[in-house]
Design a protein around this motif. Structure first.
Motif, PDB file in Angstrom:
ATOM      1  N   ASP A 146      -4.267   4.683   7.042  1.00  0.00           N
ATOM      2  CA  ASP A 146      -4.025   4.193   5.683  1.00  0.00           C
ATOM      3  C   ASP A 146      -2.551   3.849   5.493  1.00  0.00           C
ATOM      4  O   ASP A 146      -2.205   2.794   4.934  1.00  0.00           O
ATOM      5  CB  ASP A 146      -4.472   5.258   4.672  1.00  0.00           C
ATOM      6  N   GLY A 147      -1.659   4.732   5.960  1.00  0.00           N
ATOM      7  CA  GLY A 147      -0.223   4.487   5.814  1.00  0.00           C
ATOM      8  C   GLY A 147       0.240   3.253   6.554  1.00  0.00           C
ATOM      9  O   GLY A 147       1.017   2.444   6.018  1.00  0.00           O
ATOM     10  N   LEU A 148      -0.234   3.067   7.784  1.00  0.00           N
ATOM     11  CA  LEU A 148       0.173   1.912   8.580  1.00  0.00           C
ATOM     12  C   LEU A 148      -0.321   0.613   7.956  1.00  0.00           C
ATOM     13  O   LEU A 148       0.427  -0.372   7.861  1.00  0.00           O
ATOM     14  CB  LEU A 148      -0.375   2.057  10.006  1.00  0.00           C
ATOM     15  N   MET A 149      -1.557   0.605   7.494  1.00  0.00           N
ATOM     16  CA  MET A 149      -2.135  -0.601   6.899  1.00  0.00           C
ATOM     17  C   MET A 149      -1.373  -0.999   5.634  1.00  0.00           C
ATOM     18  O   MET A 149      -0.993  -2.171   5.458  1.00  0.00           O
ATOM     19  CB  MET A 149      -3.603  -0.359   6.568  1.00  0.00           C
ATOM     20  N   GLN A 150      -1.124  -0.028   4.761  1.00  0.00           N
ATOM     21  CA  GLN A 150      -0.472  -0.354   3.497  1.00  0.00           C
ATOM     22  C   GLN A 150       1.002  -0.694   3.679  1.00  0.00           C
ATOM     23  O   GLN A 150       1.532  -1.579   2.997  1.00  0.00           O
ATOM     24  CB  GLN A 150      -0.638   0.797   2.511  1.00  0.00           C
ATOM     25  N   ALA A 151       1.681  -0.010   4.597  1.00  0.00           N
ATOM     26  CA  ALA A 151       3.097  -0.321   4.842  1.00  0.00           C
ATOM     27  C   ALA A 151       3.246  -1.731   5.404  1.00  0.00           C
ATOM     28  O   ALA A 151       4.105  -2.507   4.961  1.00  0.00           O
ATOM     29  CB  ALA A 151       3.697   0.707   5.798  1.00  0.00           C
ATOM     30  N   ALA A 152       2.400  -2.085   6.382  1.00  0.00           N
ATOM     31  CA  ALA A 152       2.482  -3.425   6.985  1.00  0.00           C
ATOM     32  C   ALA A 152       2.141  -4.511   5.971  1.00  0.00           C
ATOM     33  O   ALA A 152       2.817  -5.549   5.889  1.00  0.00           O
ATOM     34  CB  ALA A 152       1.535  -3.499   8.186  1.00  0.00           C
ATOM     35  N   ALA A 153       1.103  -4.287   5.175  1.00  0.00           N
ATOM     36  CA  ALA A 153       0.689  -5.292   4.200  1.00  0.00           C
ATOM     37  C   ALA A 153       1.729  -5.453   3.102  1.00  0.00           C
ATOM     38  O   ALA A 153       2.041  -6.573   2.684  1.00  0.00           O
ATOM     39  CB  ALA A 153      -0.661  -4.899   3.597  1.00  0.00           C
ATOM     40  N   THR A 154       2.305  -4.351   2.638  1.00  0.00           N
ATOM     41  CA  THR A 154       3.298  -4.409   1.559  1.00  0.00           C
ATOM     42  C   THR A 154       4.536  -5.179   1.988  1.00  0.00           C
ATOM     43  O   THR A 154       5.063  -6.013   1.240  1.00  0.00           O
ATOM     44  CB  THR A 154       3.698  -2.987   1.124  1.00  0.00           C
ATOM     45  N   LEU A 155       5.016  -4.925   3.199  1.00  0.00           N
ATOM     46  CA  LEU A 155       6.241  -5.576   3.667  1.00  0.00           C
ATOM     47  C   LEU A 155       6.009  -6.999   4.164  1.00  0.00           C
ATOM     48  O   LEU A 155       6.954  -7.686   4.532  1.00  0.00           O
ATOM     49  CB  LEU A 155       6.880  -4.737   4.775  1.00  0.00           C
ATOM     50  N   SER A 156       4.761  -7.445   4.197  1.00  0.00           N
ATOM     51  CA  SER A 156       4.476  -8.817   4.623  1.00  0.00           C
ATOM     52  C   SER A 156       4.748  -9.832   3.523  1.00  0.00           C
ATOM     53  O   SER A 156       4.825 -11.034   3.783  1.00  0.00           O
ATOM     54  CB  SER A 156       3.015  -8.931   5.077  1.00  0.00           C
ATOM     55  N   PHE A 157       4.924  -9.353   2.277  1.00  0.00           N
ATOM     56  CA  PHE A 157       5.185 -10.269   1.158  1.00  0.00           C
ATOM     57  C   PHE A 157       6.647 -10.706   1.137  1.00  0.00           C
ATOM     58  O   PHE A 157       7.527 -10.037   1.682  1.00  0.00           O
ATOM     59  CB  PHE A 157       4.855  -9.581  -0.176  1.00  0.00           C
ATOM     60  N   SER A 158       6.897 -11.850   0.473  1.00  0.00           N
ATOM     61  CA  SER A 158       8.260 -12.267   0.165  1.00  0.00           C
ATOM     62  C   SER A 158       8.640 -11.628  -1.164  1.00  0.00           C
ATOM     63  O   SER A 158       7.843 -11.620  -2.105  1.00  0.00           O
ATOM     64  CB  SER A 158       8.351 -13.789   0.058  1.00  0.00           C
ATOM     65  N   PHE A 159       9.875 -11.106  -1.234  1.00  0.00           N
ATOM     66  CA  PHE A 159      10.300 -10.387  -2.424  1.00  0.00           C
ATOM     67  C   PHE A 159      11.376 -11.164  -3.173  1.00  0.00           C
ATOM     68  O   PHE A 159      12.128 -11.930  -2.583  1.00  0.00           O
ATOM     69  CB  PHE A 159      10.816  -8.996  -2.046  1.00  0.00           C
ATOM     70  N   CYS A 160      11.415 -10.934  -4.474  1.00  0.00           N
ATOM     71  CA  CYS A 160      12.360 -11.648  -5.331  1.00  0.00           C
ATOM     72  C   CYS A 160      13.795 -11.232  -5.009  1.00  0.00           C
ATOM     73  O   CYS A 160      14.042 -10.158  -4.466  1.00  0.00           O
ATOM     74  CB  CYS A 160      12.037 -11.389  -6.798  1.00  0.00           C
ATOM     75  N   SER A 161      14.727 -12.084  -5.383  1.00  0.00           N
ATOM     76  CA  SER A 161      16.110 -11.938  -4.944  1.00  0.00           C
ATOM     77  C   SER A 161      16.760 -10.646  -5.414  1.00  0.00           C
ATOM     78  O   SER A 161      17.678 -10.149  -4.774  1.00  0.00           O
ATOM     79  CB  SER A 161      16.939 -13.124  -5.436  1.00  0.00           C
ATOM     80  N   ALA A 162      16.312 -10.066  -6.527  1.00  0.00           N
ATOM     81  CA  ALA A 162      16.932  -8.839  -7.028  1.00  0.00           C
ATOM     82  C   ALA A 162      16.753  -7.689  -6.042  1.00  0.00           C
ATOM     83  O   ALA A 162      17.669  -6.904  -5.809  1.00  0.00           O
ATOM     84  CB  ALA A 162      16.335  -8.460  -8.383  1.00  0.00           C
ATOM     85  N   HIS A 163      15.568  -7.578  -5.456  1.00  0.00           N
ATOM     86  CA  HIS A 163      15.292  -6.525  -4.473  1.00  0.00           C
ATOM     87  C   HIS A 163      15.571  -5.128  -5.021  1.00  0.00           C
ATOM     88  O   HIS A 163      15.901  -4.212  -4.257  1.00  0.00           O
ATOM     89  CB  HIS A 163      16.109  -6.749  -3.191  1.00  0.00           C
ATOM     90  N   GLU A 164      15.488  -4.950  -6.327  1.00  0.00           N
ATOM     91  CA  GLU A 164      15.757  -3.647  -6.936  1.00  0.00           C
ATOM     92  C   GLU A 164      14.450  -2.908  -7.181  1.00  0.00           C
ATOM     93  O   GLU A 164      13.564  -3.398  -7.889  1.00  0.00           O
ATOM     94  CB  GLU A 164      16.523  -3.817  -8.249  1.00  0.00           C
TER      95      GLU A 164
END
Length: 314
Positions: free
Chosen positions: A153-171
Motif C-alpha cells: 500500500d505504501g509503495l503504490m501510494q507513494a509512487a502514484a502521489t509523486l507521479s503528479f506535476s505540482f504547482c510552483s509554490a510546493h508548500e
C-alpha cells in the motif's frame, strides 16, 4: 496556475510557530517522542530478555512496538530539525520515503491489530488449543503478511502521489509528507487517484477491522456464557489493553483517511496526525505495561537485576 519542477524540493509549513506557547508545545511533543522511543525500546528489550514473554502474543506486541518506534523516528527528527533550523525543505525522495514508511507502518499496524485480536480470541475461547490454533509458524506468517500488505500500500501510494506535476509554490501545509495533503498541490485532475486512494484506505482499514469485530463478537459471546466471575476478569484483563489500542488507532485513522473531502481542515489534519504519529506510540507501551501483570513482573525482574548489578553484595 504555474507548474513547478517535479524534482524541486517541497516546503513543509509545519505545525508550530516561533512563539512562546508554540515553543512550549514543541518541547512537549519532543518529550513525548523521546518517551515513546524509550517506552517501546524497553518493551522490545523486556520481550527479548524475559523467557516468560517468549510467546506469540508478546511477539506480536514486539512488532507493534517496532512499528511505533519506526514511525516516530521517521517523522519527529525531521519535524524538530525544521523547527530549530528554520530550513523546512524536503526533497521529493525524502517526501516519498515519508509517505511510504508512514503508510507501510499504518497499514501494517492495522493488520497486526487484527492478528492480535485473533490471539485474544484463541486465548479466551480456546485456551487449551492455543499452541495449535496459534502456532509460531502462523504467528510469523501473520506478522510477515502485515508488513508486506502495508509495504504494498505504501509503495503504490507513494509512487502514484509523486507521479503528479505540482504547482510552483510546493508548500505542504503539514509537518510531514502525507499523501492526502500532497495530492492537493497537484496541478492536474487527481479525482480518479483520490477515489482509488480512498477505496484502498477503506479496504486497508475495514478488512482488519471486520476481523477484529468478528473476534470480539465471539469473545463476548463466550464471556457471557461463563458463570465464573474470575473467568470474566481474566478475559477482560486479556483483551482490554488491545481494545484500548484498537480504539486509539482506528479513531485517528478514520478521521484522517475516511472523511469526505468537504469536512477536511488542514489544522485538524495536523493535530490528528500528531496524535497518531507521536502520542499514540507513547500510549501503546503504557497501556500494555500498566494493564498486563506479566509485563509488570518482567519489568520488576529487569529492574531487580539492574539494581543487583550496580550494587553487588560484599
Amino acid at each position: 496556475m504555474e507548474k513547478g519542477n517535479a524534482t524541486s524540493d517541497f516546503i513543509l509549513l509545519g505545525i508550530f510557530k516561533h512563539t512562546r506557547p508554540h515553543l512550549f508545545l514543541f518541547m512537549v511533543v519532543l518529550t513525548m517522542a523521546i518517551a515513546s522511543l524509550t517506552g517501546n525500546a524497553l518493551m522490545l528489550l523486556l520481550i527479548h530478555l524475559d523467557p516468560g514473554l517468549h510467546r506469540p502474543m508478546y511477539f506480536l506486541l514486539s512488532q507493534l512496538s517496532l512499528m511505533d518506534m519506526m514511525l516516530v523516528s521517521t517523522i519527529v527528527p525531521k519535524m524538530a530539525a525544521d523547527y530549530l533550523t528554520c530550513n523546512r525543505s524536503i526533497s521529493p525522495t525524502g517526501c516519498g520515503l515519508q509517505i511510504f514508511v508512514s503508510l507501510t507502518l499504518g497499514g501494517g499496524e492495522s493488520f497486526l491489530l487484527a492478528a492480535m485480536s485473533y490471539d485474544c480470541y484463541v486465548a479466551v475461547c480456546h485456551p487449551l488449543r492455543y499452541p495449535v490454533l496459534l502456532s509460531w509458524r502462523l504467528c510469523f506468517q501473520m506478522t510477515l503478511g502485515s508488513w508486506l500488505l502495508g509495504a504494498a500500500d505504501g509503495l503504490m501510494q507513494a509512487a502514484a502521489t509523486l507521479s503528479f506535476s505540482f504547482c510552483s509554490a510546493h508548500e505542504i501545509d503539514h509537518f510531514f509528507c502525507e499523501a492526502p495533503t500532497l495530492v492537493r498541490l497537484a496541478c492536474a485532475d487527481t479525482s480518479l487517484f483520490e477515489n482509488v486512494m480512498y477505496i484502498c484506505c477503506v479496504l486497508m482499514l475495514l478488512i482488519p477491522f471486520s476481523l477484529i469485530v468478528t473476534s470480539y463478537s465471539l469473545i463476548l459471546s463466550a464471556v457471557l456464557q461463563m458463570r465464573s466471575q474470575e473467568a470474566h476478569k481474566k478475559a477482560f484483563a486479556t483483551c482490554s489493553s488491545h481494545l484500548a489500542v484498537v480504539g486509539l488507532f482506528y479513531g485517528a485513522a478514520i478521521f484522517i483517511y475516511m472523511r469526505p473531502k468537504s469536512y477536511r481542515s488542514a489544522n485538524h489534519d495536523k493535530v490528528v496526525s500528531a496524535f497518531y504519529t507521536i502520542f499514540t506510540p507513547v500510549l501503546n507501551p503504557l497501556i500494555y505495561s500498566l494493564r498486563n501483570n506479566e509485563v509488570k513482573e518482567a519489568l520488576k525482574k529487569c529492574l531487580g537485576k539492574c539494581a543487583n548489578f550496580r550494587c553487588p553484595q560484599t
